[in-house]
Motif scaffolding. Structure first.
Motif, PDB file in Angstrom:
ATOM      1  N   ASP A 186       0.869  -1.165   0.000  1.00  0.00           N
ATOM      2  CA  ASP A 186       0.000   0.000   0.000  1.00  0.00           C
ATOM      3  C   ASP A 186       0.920   1.232   0.000  1.00  0.00           C
ATOM      4  O   ASP A 186       2.112   1.119   0.338  1.00  0.00           O
ATOM      5  CB  ASP A 186      -0.897  -0.040   1.248  1.00  0.00           C
ATOM      6  N   ASP A 218      -0.135   5.083   0.868  1.00  0.00           N
ATOM      7  CA  ASP A 218      -0.371   6.098   1.904  1.00  0.00           C
ATOM      8  C   ASP A 218      -0.312   5.456   3.298  1.00  0.00           C
ATOM      9  O   ASP A 218      -1.118   4.590   3.621  1.00  0.00           O
ATOM     10  CB  ASP A 218      -1.754   6.735   1.705  1.00  0.00           C
ATOM     11  N   TRP A 244      -9.260  16.146   4.405  1.00  0.00           N
ATOM     12  CA  TRP A 244     -10.650  15.790   4.729  1.00  0.00           C
ATOM     13  C   TRP A 244     -11.115  16.544   5.977  1.00  0.00           C
ATOM     14  O   TRP A 244     -12.279  16.964   6.059  1.00  0.00           O
ATOM     15  CB  TRP A 244     -10.806  14.281   4.960  1.00  0.00           C
ATOM     16  N   LEU A 272     -11.246   6.004   7.737  1.00  0.00           N
ATOM     17  CA  LEU A 272     -11.080   6.589   6.402  1.00  0.00           C
ATOM     18  C   LEU A 272      -9.853   6.054   5.672  1.00  0.00           C
ATOM     19  O   LEU A 272      -9.774   6.123   4.444  1.00  0.00           O
ATOM     20  CB  LEU A 272     -10.971   8.116   6.507  1.00  0.00           C
ATOM     21  N   LYS A 273      -8.895   5.517   6.439  1.00  0.00           N
ATOM     22  CA  LYS A 273      -7.676   5.016   5.790  1.00  0.00           C
ATOM     23  C   LYS A 273      -8.028   3.959   4.745  1.00  0.00           C
ATOM     24  O   LYS A 273      -8.802   3.038   5.022  1.00  0.00           O
ATOM     25  CB  LYS A 273      -6.742   4.375   6.827  1.00  0.00           C
ATOM     26  N   GLY A 274      -7.456   4.091   3.579  1.00  0.00           N
ATOM     27  CA  GLY A 274      -7.645   3.088   2.529  1.00  0.00           C
ATOM     28  C   GLY A 274      -8.929   3.243   1.730  1.00  0.00           C
ATOM     29  O   GLY A 274      -9.106   2.596   0.701  1.00  0.00           O
ATOM     30  N   ASP A 285     -11.567   4.902  -0.785  1.00  0.00           N
ATOM     31  CA  ASP A 285     -11.351   5.743  -1.974  1.00  0.00           C
ATOM     32  C   ASP A 285     -11.986   7.131  -1.803  1.00  0.00           C
ATOM     33  O   ASP A 285     -12.667   7.403  -0.821  1.00  0.00           O
ATOM     34  CB  ASP A 285     -11.843   5.047  -3.249  1.00  0.00           C
ATOM     35  N   ARG A 286     -11.714   7.994  -2.773  1.00  0.00           N
ATOM     36  CA  ARG A 286     -12.057   9.417  -2.624  1.00  0.00           C
ATOM     37  C   ARG A 286     -13.555   9.633  -2.393  1.00  0.00           C
ATOM     38  O   ARG A 286     -13.972  10.305  -1.460  1.00  0.00           O
ATOM     39  CB  ARG A 286     -11.590  10.180  -3.875  1.00  0.00           C
ATOM     40  N   SER A 305     -14.780   8.219   0.928  1.00  0.00           N
ATOM     41  CA  SER A 305     -14.365   9.054   2.066  1.00  0.00           C
ATOM     42  C   SER A 305     -15.292  10.260   2.202  1.00  0.00           C
ATOM     43  O   SER A 305     -15.734  10.603   3.302  1.00  0.00           O
ATOM     44  CB  SER A 305     -12.929   9.549   1.862  1.00  0.00           C
ATOM     45  N   ASN A 313      -9.087  17.327  -3.189  1.00  0.00           N
ATOM     46  CA  ASN A 313      -7.904  16.857  -3.916  1.00  0.00           C
ATOM     47  C   ASN A 313      -6.924  18.000  -4.166  1.00  0.00           C
ATOM     48  O   ASN A 313      -5.712  17.801  -4.108  1.00  0.00           O
ATOM     49  CB  ASN A 313      -8.322  16.213  -5.240  1.00  0.00           C
ATOM     50  N   ALA A 368      -5.354   2.662  -3.254  1.00  0.00           N
ATOM     51  CA  ALA A 368      -6.657   3.173  -3.686  1.00  0.00           C
ATOM     52  C   ALA A 368      -6.531   4.550  -4.335  1.00  0.00           C
ATOM     53  O   ALA A 368      -7.481   5.043  -4.944  1.00  0.00           O
ATOM     54  CB  ALA A 368      -7.587   3.275  -2.476  1.00  0.00           C
ATOM     55  N   SER A 369      -5.354   5.145  -4.211  1.00  0.00           N
ATOM     56  CA  SER A 369      -5.218   6.551  -4.604  1.00  0.00           C
ATOM     57  C   SER A 369      -5.053   6.727  -6.100  1.00  0.00           C
ATOM     58  O   SER A 369      -4.259   6.042  -6.742  1.00  0.00           O
ATOM     59  CB  SER A 369      -4.022   7.175  -3.897  1.00  0.00           C
ATOM     60  N   ARG A 370      -5.766   7.725  -6.632  1.00  0.00           N
ATOM     61  CA  ARG A 370      -5.580   8.078  -8.044  1.00  0.00           C
ATOM     62  C   ARG A 370      -4.352   8.963  -8.206  1.00  0.00           C
ATOM     63  O   ARG A 370      -3.950   9.274  -9.316  1.00  0.00           O
ATOM     64  CB  ARG A 370      -6.816   8.816  -8.556  1.00  0.00           C
ATOM     65  N   ASN A 371      -3.776   9.384  -7.086  1.00  0.00           N
ATOM     66  CA  ASN A 371      -2.566  10.194  -7.136  1.00  0.00           C
ATOM     67  C   ASN A 371      -1.309   9.362  -6.886  1.00  0.00           C
ATOM     68  O   ASN A 371      -0.220   9.916  -6.715  1.00  0.00           O
ATOM     69  CB  ASN A 371      -2.636  11.290  -6.066  1.00  0.00           C
TER      70      ASN A 371
HETATM   71  C1  BG6 Z   1      -5.904   5.747  -0.031  1.00  0.00           C
HETATM   72  C2  BG6 Z   1      -5.922   6.609   1.198  1.00  0.00           C
HETATM   73  O1  BG6 Z   1      -4.632   5.234  -0.240  1.00  0.00           O
HETATM   74  O2  BG6 Z   1      -6.284   6.516  -1.173  1.00  0.00           O
HETATM   75  C3  BG6 Z   1      -7.281   7.269   1.376  1.00  0.00           C
HETATM   76  O3  BG6 Z   1      -5.633   5.796   2.327  1.00  0.00           O
HETATM   77  C4  BG6 Z   1      -7.652   8.038   0.101  1.00  0.00           C
HETATM   78  O4  BG6 Z   1      -7.219   8.152   2.468  1.00  0.00           O
HETATM   79  C5  BG6 Z   1      -7.587   7.088  -1.086  1.00  0.00           C
HETATM   80  O5  BG6 Z   1      -8.964   8.560   0.203  1.00  0.00           O
HETATM   81  C6  BG6 Z   1      -7.916   7.790  -2.411  1.00  0.00           C
HETATM   82  O6  BG6 Z   1      -6.932   8.740  -2.681  1.00  0.00           O
HETATM   83  P1  BG6 Z   1      -7.027   9.822  -3.843  1.00  0.00           P
HETATM   84  O7  BG6 Z   1      -5.604  10.349  -3.923  1.00  0.00           O
HETATM   85  O8  BG6 Z   1      -7.439   9.116  -5.082  1.00  0.00           O
HETATM   86  O9  BG6 Z   1      -8.008  10.839  -3.424  1.00  0.00           O
END
Ligand code: BG6
Ligand code: MG
Length: 211
Positions: A9, A11, A25, A44-46, A48-49, A52, A77, A115-118
């Motif tokens: 993972d 974040d 958030w 909220l950990k893990g 998705d956007r 959350s 974001n 899960a992050s798009r970033n």
């Molecule tokens: C997860 C984080 O890795 O990514 C979450 O733990 C976050 O807190 C999720 O909401 C989505 O991230 P992003 O960057 O797509 O908003």
């Protein structure tokens, strides 16, 4: 079965961006008159956007209209990206590079399962993209954690069976996803909230391979 791959993972496992997500958030939640607490942070950990944001709106008793969802996801974001813009390789959690180096020396395949798009951007800022044989992030997954899709995809891209992979996760939803996928789950962080993990370690730096 022999372990042949690690799925990390991002974040909260590789770097402290879980804190950035929570700060952004929290800023949004305050606009709706609510203060997020430690329990909210864990939950909220893990996630998705959109999931959350829905959690926060639900807590604030606000109806999740489509245009509001879009607007607030974008605002959160932007705040998050402002923090990411300041990042550099110095923001890797201590011991991460040693972990990656040792994994490669042991012929492990390595994937990201975030899960992050970033995620791609953060990997770039940390300058660690070349270590990964596969990257699964929020852009290519339809079902967020705790659904197993992220880790199933990561194992497939590594050409491994899920049970040949160890997932490293800081989120309760991530541990659930890893177990549902059939992977071995190692928790990073708080043992009280990471039930089901085979073991919970303070960080990747404490991991000693026994396989
Ligand atoms: C997860 C984080 O890795 O990514 C979450 O733990 C976050 O807190 C999720 O909401 C989505 O991230 P992003 O960057 O797509 O908003
Ligand atoms: Mg995480």
């Amino acid at each position: 079965m022999k372990v042949k791959g690690y799925i990390l993972d991002l974040d909260g496992v590789i770097c402290d961006t879980a804190r950035f997500h929570f700060q952004a958030w929290s800023r949004l939640a305050l606009e709706y008159g609510i203060t997020l607490n430690d329990e909210d942070h864990e939950k909220l950990k893990g996630v998705d956007r959109e999931g959350s944001l829905r959690y926060i709106l639900n807590k604030a008793h606000i109806s999740p209209e489509a245009d509001l969802l879009l607007r607030d996801m974008e605002r959160k974001n932007a705040w998050y990206l402002d923090m990411v813009a300041q990042m550099s390789p110095a923001d890797l959690f201590p011991g991460t590079l040693d972990f990656l180096r040792q994994a490669k020396e042991n012929d492990m395949r390595i994937a990201l399962g975030s899960a992050s798009r970033n995620a791609g951007l953060v990997l770039k800022k940390l300058n660690i993209e070349p270590w990964f044989d596969a990257v699964v992030d929020g852009n290519i997954v339809e079902n967020g954690k705790p659904h197993p899709e992220t880790f199933q995809k990561a194992a497939t891209l590594l050409h491994l069976k899920p049970e040949e992979c160890i997932v490293f996760e800081d989120a309760p939803s991530g541990i659930q996803a890893a177990l549902a996928a059939g992977c071995i789950a190692i928790g990073i962080g708080n043992p009280d909230s990471l039930k089901g993990a085979r073991v919970v370690l303070p960080s990747l730096a404490s991991f000693v391979p026994r396989h």
